[in-house]
Design a protein around this motif. Structure first.
Motif, PDB file in Angstrom:
ATOM      1  N   GLN A 181      75.550  22.039  25.237  1.00 36.30           N
ATOM      2  CA  GLN A 181      74.914  23.198  25.867  1.00 36.30           C
ATOM      3  C   GLN A 181      75.738  24.433  25.534  1.00 36.30           C
ATOM      4  OE1 GLN A 181      71.991  23.318  28.117  1.00 36.30           O
ATOM      5  NE2 GLN A 181      72.268  25.424  27.429  1.00 36.30           N
ATOM      6  N   TRP A 182      75.152  25.329  24.766  1.00 37.76           N
ATOM      7  CA  TRP A 182      75.830  26.573  24.388  1.00 37.76           C
ATOM      8  C   TRP A 182      75.199  27.747  25.129  1.00 37.76           C
ATOM      9  CZ3 TRP A 182      77.296  27.199  18.513  1.00 37.76           C
ATOM     10  CH2 TRP A 182      78.264  26.238  18.195  1.00 37.76           C
ATOM     11  N   HIS A 183      75.984  28.811  25.269  1.00 41.11           N
ATOM     12  CA  HIS A 183      75.521  29.999  25.983  1.00 41.11           C
ATOM     13  C   HIS A 183      75.650  31.231  25.093  1.00 41.11           C
ATOM     14  CE1 HIS A 183      75.047  28.136  30.021  1.00 41.11           C
ATOM     15  NE2 HIS A 183      75.844  27.252  29.447  1.00 41.11           N
ATOM     16  N   MET A 184      74.594  32.046  25.094  1.00 47.72           N
ATOM     17  CA  MET A 184      74.498  33.205  24.210  1.00 47.72           C
ATOM     18  C   MET A 184      74.151  34.451  25.017  1.00 47.72           C
ATOM     19  SD  MET A 184      71.921  33.692  20.965  1.00 47.72           S
ATOM     20  CE  MET A 184      71.800  35.242  20.067  1.00 47.72           C
ATOM     21  N   PRO A 185      75.145  35.257  25.399  1.00 48.98           N
ATOM     22  CA  PRO A 185      74.845  36.513  26.081  1.00 48.98           C
ATOM     23  C   PRO A 185      74.332  37.567  25.111  1.00 48.98           C
ATOM     24  CG  PRO A 185      77.207  36.284  25.768  1.00 48.98           C
ATOM     25  CD  PRO A 185      76.591  34.999  25.288  1.00 48.98           C
ATOM     26  N   THR A 186      73.360  38.352  25.549  1.00 43.67           N
ATOM     27  CA  THR A 186      72.841  39.476  24.772  1.00 43.67           C
ATOM     28  C   THR A 186      72.801  40.709  25.666  1.00 43.67           C
ATOM     29  OG1 THR A 186      70.480  39.326  25.286  1.00 43.67           O
ATOM     30  CG2 THR A 186      71.336  37.803  23.631  1.00 43.67           C
ATOM     31  N   PRO A 187      72.890  41.903  25.081  1.00 45.91           N
ATOM     32  CA  PRO A 187      72.971  43.117  25.907  1.00 45.91           C
ATOM     33  C   PRO A 187      71.629  43.651  26.388  1.00 45.91           C
ATOM     34  CG  PRO A 187      73.935  43.438  23.704  1.00 45.91           C
ATOM     35  CD  PRO A 187      73.133  42.190  23.670  1.00 45.91           C
ATOM     36  N   TYR A 188      70.535  43.250  25.738  1.00 49.55           N
ATOM     37  CA  TYR A 188      69.259  43.937  25.953  1.00 49.55           C
ATOM     38  C   TYR A 188      68.233  43.036  26.633  1.00 49.55           C
ATOM     39  CZ  TYR A 188      71.599  47.054  22.727  1.00 49.55           C
ATOM     40  OH  TYR A 188      72.531  47.871  22.144  1.00 49.55           O
ATOM     41  N   SER A 248      73.236  39.912  31.566  1.00 49.38           N
ATOM     42  CA  SER A 248      73.256  39.188  32.840  1.00 49.38           C
ATOM     43  C   SER A 248      74.447  38.242  32.971  1.00 49.38           C
ATOM     44  CB  SER A 248      71.955  38.399  33.018  1.00 49.38           C
ATOM     45  OG  SER A 248      71.772  37.481  31.949  1.00 49.38           O
ATOM     46  N   LEU A 249      74.982  37.771  31.851  1.00 46.36           N
ATOM     47  CA  LEU A 249      76.114  36.853  31.891  1.00 46.36           C
ATOM     48  C   LEU A 249      77.427  37.559  31.568  1.00 46.36           C
ATOM     49  CD1 LEU A 249      77.084  33.911  32.221  1.00 46.36           C
ATOM     50  CD2 LEU A 249      76.749  33.633  29.750  1.00 46.36           C
ATOM     51  N   VAL A 250      77.406  38.376  30.523  1.00 39.91           N
ATOM     52  CA  VAL A 250      78.590  39.123  30.093  1.00 39.91           C
ATOM     53  C   VAL A 250      78.159  40.550  29.770  1.00 39.91           C
ATOM     54  CG1 VAL A 250      80.515  39.210  28.466  1.00 39.91           C
ATOM     55  CG2 VAL A 250      79.501  36.997  29.041  1.00 39.91           C
ATOM     56  N   LYS A 251      78.918  41.529  30.235  1.00 38.36           N
ATOM     57  CA  LYS A 251      78.607  42.920  29.915  1.00 38.36           C
ATOM     58  C   LYS A 251      78.722  43.144  28.405  1.00 38.36           C
ATOM     59  CE  LYS A 251      80.080  44.922  34.321  1.00 38.36           C
ATOM     60  NZ  LYS A 251      81.018  45.862  34.992  1.00 38.36           N
TER      61      LYS A 251
END
Length: 320
Positions: free
Chosen positions: A22-29, A63-66
């Motif tokens: 399970q990988w996590h991918m934060p995005t800004p938009y 939502s996960l990382v700024k």
């Protein structure tokens, strides 16, 4: 970043096992933007190609990382991969600034050519930082949003201009305005409270932030075409088996192709939405174009002076 570690409860984020990863991918938009939609498709293609052995969760809208913390989170392994606006890395190395230089590449054809010229140097710098480049997504051309009509730079004198990268801060200075760093989620409040009075950004960001609620004018200067890049932690990637690595790189190639195919249509539809919602949309005056082009020439010269060899190689490849 303690909250991130607690929320994710990954243990070791760089480990893999016989079980599905399970990988996590934060995005800004937000989800309405083309880069985020491309990211969802990228993750789904990988899940299908690996039979669910690699499942990537896209966390949109910061939502996960700024936004500004995403590169560090990927480098450190707090998340395995993430999306970032390329220009915000400009202080790390000049090659990251190539697509924030006004009037260097203003058409999608030229922007793609510039990316091909810069990609090897960008990938090399990311590799030094422990990250592997996966793909890029171009934005529509950046244009001018203001509360008042602007026919020349003198009309902006004394204004506070939104900045979101080292290059846009320098541009604001050269335009005779005061650069003020504002991230996308804070744009409406920044305008409504007088923190800024102008910004250069895409029609997509204008639609996403409902620009018609706080500004009246959109001057279509088409100053430059920036990009987001998607990067993966190098160690996490290398620990995957070869077939999974190939699935990721294949999905990345498909994602970038879809992004270049879709950005022109998105630019046109989002500009139409600005008109539909009552904004005054116009082409720039000849005087304004001339003033901005002169600034672009200054910034190209300054950019090259930062690293004549690396930047010169990009410009030589682009101008062939």
């Amino acid at each position: 970043m303690k909250k991130l570690s607690t929320a994710l409860m990954f243990g070791s984020l760089l480990s893999t096992s016989a079980m599905a990863a399970q990988w996590h991918m934060p995005t800004p938009y937000g989800d309405g933007n083309l880069p985020t939609q491309i990211a969802y498709g990228f993750a789904e293609e990988i899940k299908e190609a690996t039979g669910g052995d690699l499942d990537i969760t896209v966390h949109s809208g910061g939502s996960l990382v700024k936004h500004t913390e995403i590169p560090r989170a990927v480098k450190s392994g707090q998340v395995q991969l993430g999306e970032v606006f390329l220009g915000i890395l400009g202080n790390e190395h000049p090659v990251y600034k190539h697509d924030n230089i006004p009037f260097l590449a203003t058409s999608f054809e030229d922007a793609k050519k510039l990316w091909e010229a810069a990609k090897p140097a960008v990938a090399a710098q990311l590799d030094k930082g422990g990250m592997t480049l996966l793909y890029a997504v171009a934005w529509p051309a950046q244009s001018l949003y203001t509360k008042m009509p602007v026919n020349e730079l003198a009309d902006l004198e004394g204004s506070k201009m939104r900045a979101y990268s080292p290059s846009t801060s320098r541009l604001a200075d050269l335009m005779g305005t005061t650069p003020t760093t504002i991230q996308v989620p804070d744009i409406p409040q920044a305008f409504s409270t007088g923190i800024i009075q102008a910004m250069l950004t895409s029609p997509s960001t204008g639609v996403d932030s409902q620009a018609w609620d706080y500004v009246n004018y959109y001057t279509d200067v088409k100053a430059w075409i920036p990009k987001n890049i998607i990067v993966v932690n190098k160690r996490a990637f290398r620990r995957l088996d070869k077939s999974t690595q190939e699935a990721i790189m294949t999905a990345a190639a498909h994602a970038e192709a879809k992004a270049w195919e879709g950005v022109a249509d998105r630019a046109a539809s989002d500009k139409a939405k600005l008109v539909e919602n009552g904004m005054n949309v116009s082409d720039p005056s000849d005087k304004l174009v001339g003033e901005l082009q002169a600034i672009g020439e200054t910034m190209i010269a300054e950019w090259k002076a930062e690293d004549p060899e690396a930047v010169g190689a990009i410009l030589d490849a682009y101008n062939k």
